[in-house]
Design an enzyme around this catalytic site. Sequence first.
Site, short mmCIF file in Angstrom:
data_model
loop_
_atom_site.label_atom_id
_atom_site.label_comp_id
_atom_site.label_asym_id
_atom_site.label_seq_id
_atom_site.Cartn_x
_atom_site.Cartn_y
_atom_site.Cartn_z
N ASN A 9 0.86 -1.18 0.00
CA ASN A 9 0.00 0.00 0.00
C ASN A 9 0.90 1.23 0.00
O ASN A 9 1.46 1.60 1.02
CB ASN A 9 -0.89 -0.05 1.26
CG ASN A 9 -1.85 1.13 1.33
OD1 ASN A 9 -1.79 2.04 0.50
ND2 ASN A 9 -2.72 1.10 2.31
N LYS A 16 3.17 0.86 3.18
CA LYS A 16 2.77 -0.14 4.18
C LYS A 16 2.83 -1.50 3.52
O LYS A 16 2.36 -1.67 2.39
CB LYS A 16 1.32 0.11 4.62
CG LYS A 16 1.15 1.28 5.54
CD LYS A 16 -0.28 1.25 6.11
CE LYS A 16 -0.71 2.64 6.50
NZ LYS A 16 -2.14 2.82 6.55
N ARG A 87 -2.83 -1.88 -3.31
CA ARG A 87 -3.93 -0.92 -3.25
C ARG A 87 -3.68 0.13 -4.34
O ARG A 87 -2.61 0.72 -4.42
CB ARG A 87 -3.93 -0.25 -1.89
CG ARG A 87 -4.99 0.80 -1.79
CD ARG A 87 -4.86 1.51 -0.48
NE ARG A 87 -6.06 2.28 -0.24
CZ ARG A 87 -6.21 3.02 0.83
NH1 ARG A 87 -5.29 3.05 1.74
NH2 ARG A 87 -7.31 3.71 0.99
N HIS A 176 -12.16 4.90 -0.56
CA HIS A 176 -12.27 4.05 0.63
C HIS A 176 -13.16 2.83 0.36
O HIS A 176 -13.69 2.22 1.29
CB HIS A 176 -12.88 4.79 1.85
CG HIS A 176 -11.97 5.81 2.46
ND1 HIS A 176 -12.44 6.98 3.01
CD2 HIS A 176 -10.62 5.82 2.63
CE1 HIS A 176 -11.41 7.68 3.49
NE2 HIS A 176 -10.30 7.00 3.26
N HIS A 204 -16.24 5.72 7.45
CA HIS A 204 -14.79 5.49 7.61
C HIS A 204 -14.17 6.82 8.03
O HIS A 204 -14.09 7.76 7.23
CB HIS A 204 -14.18 4.99 6.29
CG HIS A 204 -12.70 4.78 6.40
ND1 HIS A 204 -12.12 3.53 6.41
CD2 HIS A 204 -11.69 5.66 6.53
CE1 HIS A 204 -10.81 3.67 6.54
NE2 HIS A 204 -10.53 4.96 6.61
N GLY A 206 -10.88 8.33 9.40
CA GLY A 206 -9.45 8.29 9.74
C GLY A 206 -8.90 9.66 9.46
O GLY A 206 -9.58 10.67 9.66
N GLY A 208 -8.26 10.56 6.42
CA GLY A 208 -9.26 10.83 5.38
C GLY A 208 -10.59 10.25 5.87
O GLY A 208 -10.59 9.24 6.58
N ASP A 278 -4.88 15.83 14.31
CA ASP A 278 -5.01 14.57 15.07
C ASP A 278 -6.17 14.65 16.06
O ASP A 278 -6.16 15.45 17.00
CB ASP A 278 -3.68 14.34 15.82
CG ASP A 278 -3.65 12.98 16.47
OD1 ASP A 278 -3.06 12.07 15.88
OD2 ASP A 278 -4.23 12.84 17.56
N MET A 279 -7.17 13.83 15.84
CA MET A 279 -8.39 13.91 16.65
C MET A 279 -8.13 13.63 18.12
O MET A 279 -8.73 14.25 19.00
CB MET A 279 -9.44 12.94 16.08
CG MET A 279 -10.74 12.95 16.82
SD MET A 279 -11.56 14.57 16.82
CE MET A 279 -12.52 14.48 15.32
N GLY A 326 -9.44 5.15 12.34
CA GLY A 326 -8.82 5.53 13.62
C GLY A 326 -9.76 6.30 14.53
O GLY A 326 -9.83 6.03 15.74
N ILE A 327 -10.52 7.25 13.98
CA ILE A 327 -11.45 8.03 14.79
C ILE A 327 -12.72 7.23 15.07
O ILE A 327 -13.18 7.14 16.21
CB ILE A 327 -11.80 9.36 14.08
CG1 ILE A 327 -10.55 10.21 13.85
CG2 ILE A 327 -12.86 10.13 14.86
CD1 ILE A 327 -10.76 11.44 12.97
N GLU A 381 -8.16 -3.22 5.61
CA GLU A 381 -8.06 -3.11 4.15
C GLU A 381 -7.06 -4.12 3.59
O GLU A 381 -7.24 -4.65 2.50
CB GLU A 381 -7.67 -1.68 3.78
CG GLU A 381 -8.80 -0.70 4.07
CD GLU A 381 -8.35 0.75 4.10
OE1 GLU A 381 -7.60 1.12 5.02
OE2 GLU A 381 -8.73 1.50 3.19
P1 AMP Z 1 -6.28 6.49 10.56
O1 AMP Z 1 -6.00 7.39 9.37
O2 AMP Z 1 -7.39 5.53 10.31
O3 AMP Z 1 -5.04 5.86 11.12
O4 AMP Z 1 -6.84 7.46 11.73
C1 AMP Z 1 -6.07 8.49 12.26
C2 AMP Z 1 -6.95 9.34 13.18
O5 AMP Z 1 -7.49 8.51 14.22
C3 AMP Z 1 -6.19 10.47 13.86
O6 AMP Z 1 -6.96 11.66 13.82
C4 AMP Z 1 -6.08 9.97 15.29
O7 AMP Z 1 -5.99 11.01 16.22
C5 AMP Z 1 -7.40 9.24 15.42
N1 AMP Z 1 -7.40 8.42 16.63
C6 AMP Z 1 -6.68 7.30 16.88
N2 AMP Z 1 -6.91 6.87 18.16
C7 AMP Z 1 -7.78 7.75 18.71
C8 AMP Z 1 -8.42 7.88 19.99
N3 AMP Z 1 -8.18 7.01 20.96
N4 AMP Z 1 -9.28 8.91 20.18
C9 AMP Z 1 -9.53 9.79 19.21
N5 AMP Z 1 -8.96 9.74 17.98
C10 AMP Z 1 -8.10 8.75 17.74
#
Ligand code: AMP
Length: 397
Positions: A9, A16, A87, A176, A204, A206, A208, A278-279, A326-327, A381
């Site tokens: 990926n 990855k 991917r 996605h 989804h 993340g 994105g 970053d959430m 992730g979120i 994925e």
């Molecule tokens: P991804 O692109 O799927 O890896 O998702 C990345 C996002 O997930 C980032 O904004 C991270 O801050 C968020 N994230 C991961 N763990 C947490 C958590 N425990 N609480 C809130 N957001 C999270």
Amino acid sequence: MENAILVVNCGSSTLKLALFDSHSLRCTATGLAERLNHDDAVARIPELEGDFPLPAGATHREALEAMTKALTDSGLLSGPPAAIGHRVVHGGENFREAALIDDQVLEAIEHCAGLAPLHNPVNLSGINSTRSLFPGVPNVAVFDTAYHQTLPPKAYLYAVPYSYYRDWGVRRYGFHGISHSFMLTEAARRLGKTPATTSIISAHLGNGCSIAAIRDGLSADTSMGLTPLEGLVMGSRSGDIDPGLFDYLKSRGIAQDQLHHVLNHESGLLGLSGQTNDMRTLCDLAEHGHEPSRIAIEVFCFRLARYIGAMMASLHHLDALVFTGGIGENSSRVREQTLDNLKLLGFDLDQELNRYGGEYSGGHIESPESRFPVLVIPTNEELVIAREAVRLTSASN
Ligand code: AMP
């Protein structure tokens, strides 16, 4: 590992890797290279101890070579893989499903590069690298757009002159798709249904973010469009904006290429908060009273709630709303704040189940009063890509 399936990926500056056993489809190793084409490029294979530095400015190809060598030297990969799955972000209208790669397929992927200039060229470099590193091993392309090729015209057409679609392919493609299709099969399994009779809304979330309405197993609407910029608020992407902004900002001295950069890299959660994309960090900041972070989360959740409502227009029944990414998998705050906007539609969460992300309840986080099940399902994925590589090459024989 004999008969391994290698999954590749390639992102703009990341690579990855994942290795799967072709019989059991168990993941046996993963790898991540970051900051590729930068001086501080680095790679990591968690199954082997520690980071290993890559040459300064290492390319995707160099990272792939170094990582597959490390996997081979450690015995995690013994001999060439049985098949390699890639991917690929944009398959345009050419690909409704994954494809075994030959020269014609490569040409078609190249042809789509105009629609995804940041992604398809690096995906192609990954394919060309594995073809020369492992000559004779079949390569399979799994497209992020393919699953959305069932969108009906009412969902994929923009209300602009029809000739833009006919002559230039201007339409909504959606992305996605690999993750949304995994949500369908996983949700169906957990609900004891067949995918073909299951209808879900899949969010989804993340870095994105996109949402899809899946009706009887098929993608019927989604929030991303011609490019992955449309739709939900994302880490650093704006999602929907008024195109009138272009002219207005031009009059304020912001040139088009600058605006492109701003909308893709300086907007979304980062732009609103002025702090981070970053959430998790934003939630911490908001809890400590940082008002711009609180507002960024509020806009994110409200936009998402609006889109969940909009996805209802494509469904005749709803088996579950599914959160992933992730979120979506980790933020109980985002799930709760989003569904607080949708009480009228009958969504209701159980606070305790939501806090644990459905970990002890088969993914379910809805309360008994909720009109619809709400699930949290970790996306995978890489597994979808490995499955497709096996399906198209019979690598498990
Ligand atoms: P991804 O692109 O799927 O890896 O998702 C990345 C996002 O997930 C980032 O904004 C991270 O801050 C968020 N994230 C991961 N763990 C947490 C958590 N425990 N609480 C809130 N957001 C999270």
